[in-house]
Design a protein around this motif. Structure first.
Motif, PDB file in Angstrom:
ATOM      1  N   ILE A 293       0.842  -1.192   0.000  1.00  0.00           N
ATOM      2  CA  ILE A 293       0.000   0.000   0.000  1.00  0.00           C
ATOM      3  C   ILE A 293       0.877   1.242   0.000  1.00  0.00           C
ATOM      4  O   ILE A 293       1.824   1.354   0.788  1.00  0.00           O
ATOM      5  CB  ILE A 293      -0.920   0.025   1.237  1.00  0.00           C
ATOM      6  N   VAL A 294       0.559   2.174  -0.868  1.00  0.00           N
ATOM      7  CA  VAL A 294       1.178   3.491  -0.852  1.00  0.00           C
ATOM      8  C   VAL A 294       0.194   4.460  -0.212  1.00  0.00           C
ATOM      9  O   VAL A 294      -0.966   4.558  -0.640  1.00  0.00           O
ATOM     10  CB  VAL A 294       1.560   3.964  -2.269  1.00  0.00           C
ATOM     11  N   LEU A 295       0.650   5.145   0.824  1.00  0.00           N
ATOM     12  CA  LEU A 295      -0.176   6.103   1.555  1.00  0.00           C
ATOM     13  C   LEU A 295       0.475   7.473   1.496  1.00  0.00           C
ATOM     14  O   LEU A 295       1.640   7.625   1.867  1.00  0.00           O
ATOM     15  CB  LEU A 295      -0.321   5.661   3.017  1.00  0.00           C
ATOM     16  N   THR A 296      -0.258   8.471   1.026  1.00  0.00           N
ATOM     17  CA  THR A 296       0.246   9.842   1.072  1.00  0.00           C
ATOM     18  C   THR A 296      -0.329  10.546   2.301  1.00  0.00           C
ATOM     19  O   THR A 296      -1.359  10.142   2.845  1.00  0.00           O
ATOM     20  CB  THR A 296      -0.137  10.630  -0.192  1.00  0.00           C
ATOM     21  N   GLY A 297       0.349  11.611   2.718  1.00  0.00           N
ATOM     22  CA  GLY A 297      -0.144  12.380   3.855  1.00  0.00           C
ATOM     23  C   GLY A 297      -0.060  11.647   5.166  1.00  0.00           C
ATOM     24  O   GLY A 297      -0.859  11.883   6.077  1.00  0.00           O
TER      25      GLY A 297
ATOM     26  N   ASN B  23       0.493  -4.997   6.679  1.00  0.00           N
ATOM     27  CA  ASN B  23       0.692  -4.735   5.261  1.00  0.00           C
ATOM     28  C   ASN B  23       2.090  -4.162   5.031  1.00  0.00           C
ATOM     29  O   ASN B  23       2.767  -3.740   5.974  1.00  0.00           O
ATOM     30  CB  ASN B  23      -0.347  -3.729   4.749  1.00  0.00           C
ATOM     31  N   GLU B  24       2.517  -4.163   3.778  1.00  0.00           N
ATOM     32  CA  GLU B  24       3.746  -3.489   3.406  1.00  0.00           C
ATOM     33  C   GLU B  24       3.360  -2.053   3.048  1.00  0.00           C
ATOM     34  O   GLU B  24       2.915  -1.779   1.935  1.00  0.00           O
ATOM     35  CB  GLU B  24       4.393  -4.194   2.212  1.00  0.00           C
ATOM     36  N   LEU B  25       3.519  -1.172   4.016  1.00  0.00           N
ATOM     37  CA  LEU B  25       3.001   0.194   3.896  1.00  0.00           C
ATOM     38  C   LEU B  25       4.129   1.168   3.621  1.00  0.00           C
ATOM     39  O   LEU B  25       5.090   1.271   4.386  1.00  0.00           O
ATOM     40  CB  LEU B  25       2.274   0.593   5.180  1.00  0.00           C
ATOM     41  N   PHE B  26       4.000   1.897   2.512  1.00  0.00           N
ATOM     42  CA  PHE B  26       4.952   2.936   2.142  1.00  0.00           C
ATOM     43  C   PHE B  26       4.294   4.285   2.401  1.00  0.00           C
ATOM     44  O   PHE B  26       3.262   4.604   1.798  1.00  0.00           O
ATOM     45  CB  PHE B  26       5.356   2.820   0.675  1.00  0.00           C
ATOM     46  N   GLY B  27       4.884   5.059   3.283  1.00  0.00           N
ATOM     47  CA  GLY B  27       4.337   6.357   3.637  1.00  0.00           C
ATOM     48  C   GLY B  27       5.076   7.476   2.943  1.00  0.00           C
ATOM     49  O   GLY B  27       6.259   7.712   3.230  1.00  0.00           O
ATOM     50  N   LEU B  28       4.419   8.170   2.008  1.00  0.00           N
ATOM     51  CA  LEU B  28       5.024   9.282   1.273  1.00  0.00           C
ATOM     52  C   LEU B  28       4.699  10.580   1.995  1.00  0.00           C
ATOM     53  O   LEU B  28       3.527  10.949   2.137  1.00  0.00           O
ATOM     54  CB  LEU B  28       4.496   9.334  -0.155  1.00  0.00           C
ATOM     55  N   ALA B  29       5.740  11.247   2.494  1.00  0.00           N
ATOM     56  CA  ALA B  29       5.548  12.490   3.235  1.00  0.00           C
ATOM     57  C   ALA B  29       6.865  13.244   3.287  1.00  0.00           C
ATOM     58  O   ALA B  29       7.912  12.722   2.903  1.00  0.00           O
ATOM     59  CB  ALA B  29       5.031  12.205   4.647  1.00  0.00           C
ATOM     60  N   ARG B  30       6.808  14.472   3.798  1.00  0.00           N
ATOM     61  CA  ARG B  30       8.042  15.260   3.933  1.00  0.00           C
ATOM     62  C   ARG B  30       8.768  14.950   5.242  1.00  0.00           C
ATOM     63  O   ARG B  30       9.958  15.191   5.359  1.00  0.00           O
ATOM     64  CB  ARG B  30       7.710  16.749   3.854  1.00  0.00           C
ATOM     65  N   TYR B  31       8.043  14.479   6.264  1.00  0.00           N
ATOM     66  CA  TYR B  31       8.634  14.150   7.573  1.00  0.00           C
ATOM     67  C   TYR B  31       9.429  15.328   8.122  1.00  0.00           C
ATOM     68  O   TYR B  31      10.563  15.196   8.569  1.00  0.00           O
ATOM     69  CB  TYR B  31       9.512  12.899   7.476  1.00  0.00           C
ATOM     70  N   SER B  32       8.820  16.496   8.097  1.00  0.00           N
ATOM     71  CA  SER B  32       9.515  17.702   8.529  1.00  0.00           C
ATOM     72  C   SER B  32       9.537  17.872  10.041  1.00  0.00           C
ATOM     73  O   SER B  32      10.410  18.554  10.582  1.00  0.00           O
ATOM     74  CB  SER B  32       8.862  18.937   7.879  1.00  0.00           C
TER      75      SER B  32
ATOM     76  N   ASP C 139       8.990  13.674  -8.416  1.00  0.00           N
ATOM     77  CA  ASP C 139      10.142  12.869  -7.998  1.00  0.00           C
ATOM     78  C   ASP C 139       9.667  11.812  -7.012  1.00  0.00           C
ATOM     79  O   ASP C 139       9.317  12.122  -5.873  1.00  0.00           O
ATOM     80  CB  ASP C 139      11.202  13.760  -7.357  1.00  0.00           C
ATOM     81  N   PHE C 140       9.665  10.554  -7.454  1.00  0.00           N
ATOM     82  CA  PHE C 140       9.225   9.451  -6.611  1.00  0.00           C
ATOM     83  C   PHE C 140      10.398   8.579  -6.164  1.00  0.00           C
ATOM     84  O   PHE C 140      10.228   7.384  -5.911  1.00  0.00           O
ATOM     85  CB  PHE C 140       8.187   8.602  -7.352  1.00  0.00           C
ATOM     86  N   SER C 141      11.564   9.190  -6.037  1.00  0.00           N
ATOM     87  CA  SER C 141      12.748   8.450  -5.606  1.00  0.00           C
ATOM     88  C   SER C 141      12.480   7.785  -4.255  1.00  0.00           C
ATOM     89  O   SER C 141      12.018   8.428  -3.309  1.00  0.00           O
ATOM     90  CB  SER C 141      13.947   9.386  -5.472  1.00  0.00           C
ATOM     91  N   GLY C 142      12.768   6.494  -4.188  1.00  0.00           N
ATOM     92  CA  GLY C 142      12.558   5.748  -2.955  1.00  0.00           C
ATOM     93  C   GLY C 142      11.189   5.121  -2.834  1.00  0.00           C
ATOM     94  O   GLY C 142      10.971   4.257  -1.980  1.00  0.00           O
ATOM     95  N   ALA C 143      10.243   5.543  -3.656  1.00  0.00           N
ATOM     96  CA  ALA C 143       8.899   4.968  -3.629  1.00  0.00           C
ATOM     97  C   ALA C 143       8.871   3.700  -4.474  1.00  0.00           C
ATOM     98  O   ALA C 143       9.626   3.572  -5.443  1.00  0.00           O
ATOM     99  CB  ALA C 143       7.883   5.968  -4.155  1.00  0.00           C
TER     100      ALA C 143
ATOM    101  N   TYR D  54      -2.596  -1.086  -3.679  1.00  0.00           N
ATOM    102  CA  TYR D  54      -3.559  -0.018  -3.434  1.00  0.00           C
ATOM    103  C   TYR D  54      -2.832   1.295  -3.171  1.00  0.00           C
ATOM    104  O   TYR D  54      -1.730   1.310  -2.607  1.00  0.00           O
ATOM    105  CB  TYR D  54      -4.441  -0.322  -2.218  1.00  0.00           C
ATOM    106  N   VAL D  55      -3.460   2.376  -3.560  1.00  0.00           N
ATOM    107  CA  VAL D  55      -2.995   3.711  -3.214  1.00  0.00           C
ATOM    108  C   VAL D  55      -4.090   4.393  -2.404  1.00  0.00           C
ATOM    109  O   VAL D  55      -5.251   4.450  -2.830  1.00  0.00           O
ATOM    110  CB  VAL D  55      -2.674   4.552  -4.466  1.00  0.00           C
ATOM    111  N   LEU D  56      -3.712   4.885  -1.228  1.00  0.00           N
ATOM    112  CA  LEU D  56      -4.612   5.654  -0.370  1.00  0.00           C
ATOM    113  C   LEU D  56      -4.091   7.087  -0.359  1.00  0.00           C
ATOM    114  O   LEU D  56      -3.053   7.381   0.245  1.00  0.00           O
ATOM    115  CB  LEU D  56      -4.639   5.080   1.048  1.00  0.00           C
ATOM    116  N   HIS D  57      -4.776   7.957  -1.045  1.00  0.00           N
ATOM    117  CA  HIS D  57      -4.294   9.324  -1.250  1.00  0.00           C
ATOM    118  C   HIS D  57      -4.963  10.256  -0.238  1.00  0.00           C
ATOM    119  O   HIS D  57      -6.020  10.836  -0.482  1.00  0.00           O
ATOM    120  CB  HIS D  57      -4.593   9.769  -2.675  1.00  0.00           C
ATOM    121  N   ALA D  58      -4.293  10.372   0.935  1.00  0.00           N
ATOM    122  CA  ALA D  58      -4.795  11.242   2.000  1.00  0.00           C
ATOM    123  C   ALA D  58      -4.018  12.544   2.087  1.00  0.00           C
ATOM    124  O   ALA D  58      -4.379  13.426   2.870  1.00  0.00           O
ATOM    125  CB  ALA D  58      -4.725  10.506   3.349  1.00  0.00           C
TER     126      ALA D  58
END
Length: 313
Positions: A7-11, A28-37, A61-65, A71-75
């Motif tokens: 699963i790819v999860l944004t936000g 699940n194998e969950l990939f979290g796309l965020a800035r982690y600021s 730029d999806f480097s590392g994704a 599934y993609v969960l676009h939050a």
């Protein structure tokens, strides 16, 4: 609950995304796309089994994704103001263009769940609550945010058809719970009650909303993905019962014994409106967390010392 999927999860670091990540990461194998600021946010999520990916998907730029996902969960969403280069342009890049780039990247997914907002509806709430086929047109409140989310819906609907990606667009409203700010019930009712500040109300009657607890938002992910289709399925994502901020405040007052203060503002400064839940209930079934139970849980999480007795009636 979804298990064994990539699963790819944004936000992930937002109120919605963090609740989803807590629920899905272990199974699940969950990939979290965020800035982690925020300090230590990346280490926090790594410790919970999330594959953290520092990514601004709106840049392309999806480097590392991962190359592919089930599934993609676009939050992920931009809601702020005052961005460099113009608020309106930044909103469109982040919410509309970024969504298109994300969907193009994962056009082979078995399901794409895009979270939108009730704010895409025309700002004249019908008494029955907004239905999915009602008129669209973002209102004056947070206009660049709501306009860009409406544009994002158009992008998602087009790419769903172009790529054949089974898609659901969930128009979320008044999501709350024990993550982040707590949502409207905490910010508009509970916090002012506890601090002795007035709770802002309208001069012309109580304004209804559709509060939905994180538990139900998470429980609805699987059936909403199962309902994903080409063309996209459009469904409201709010609670079963319309509730006003005044009613929330009165419930918190009952639980705490604190007398609420109300202040009338004309014009009323906040967006409002509730959703017709019929289509959503046909897809997901009813909510499991009644709004009164959700208010009690929110109080116990935020100010447990203020609960009077067991206050269960």
């Amino acid at each position: 609950m979804i298990r064994g999927k990539r699963i790819v999860l944004t936000g992930l670091t937002g109120r919605l995304g963090s609740a989803i990540a807590e629920a899905l990461a272990a199974d699940n194998e969950l990939f979290g796309l965020a800035r982690y600021s925020a300090p230590e946010s990346e280490s926090y999520w790594k410790a919970r089994g999330v594959h953290t990916v520092r990514c601004d998907y709106a840049s392309g730029d999806f480097s590392g994704a991962p190359e592919a996902a089930d599934y993609v969960l676009h939050a992920g969403v931009w809601t702020g103001e005052g961005s460099a280069g113009g608020e309106a342009g930044h909103a469109m890049v982040q919410n509309a263009e970024g969504t298109g780039l994300l969907m193009a990247r994962y056009r082979g997914a078995a399901g794409f769940l895009a979270y939108s907002t009730m704010g895409v509806y025309h700002p004249d709430p019908p008494a029955r609550g907004y239905g999915e086929d009602d008129d669209l047109g973002p209102g004056p409140a947070s206009i660049n945010y709501t306009a860009s989310k409406l544009a994002a819906e158009g992008v998602v609907r087009a790419l769903c058809r172009i790529y054949g990606v089974p898609t659901t667009i969930a128009r979320l409203t008044c999501q709350y719970g024990e993550h982040g700010s707590g949502g409207i019930p905490k910010m508009f009712a509970l916090d002012p009650l506890v601090s002795g500040q007035p709770i802002v109300v309208a001069h012309d009657g109580e304004k209804l909303r559709s509060p939905i607890h994180n538990d139900d938002v998470i429980a609805f992910i699987e059936p909403m993905l199962a309902a994903a289709s080409v063309p996209a399925t459009i469904v409201n994502c709010g609670g079963d019962e319309p509730v006003s901020v005044e009613a929330m405040a009165r419930e918190f007052a009952r639980l705490t014994g604190i007398e609420p203060l109300f202040a009338v503002r004309d014009p009323y400064p906040y967006p409002y409106g509730h959703l017709d839940p019929a289509r959503r209930i046909a897809i997901t079934g009813p909510c499991s967390v009644r709004w009164t139970d959700g208010m009690r849980r929110l109080l116990l999480h935020s100010y447990p010392q203020l609960l009077v007795g067991d206050a269960t009636d």
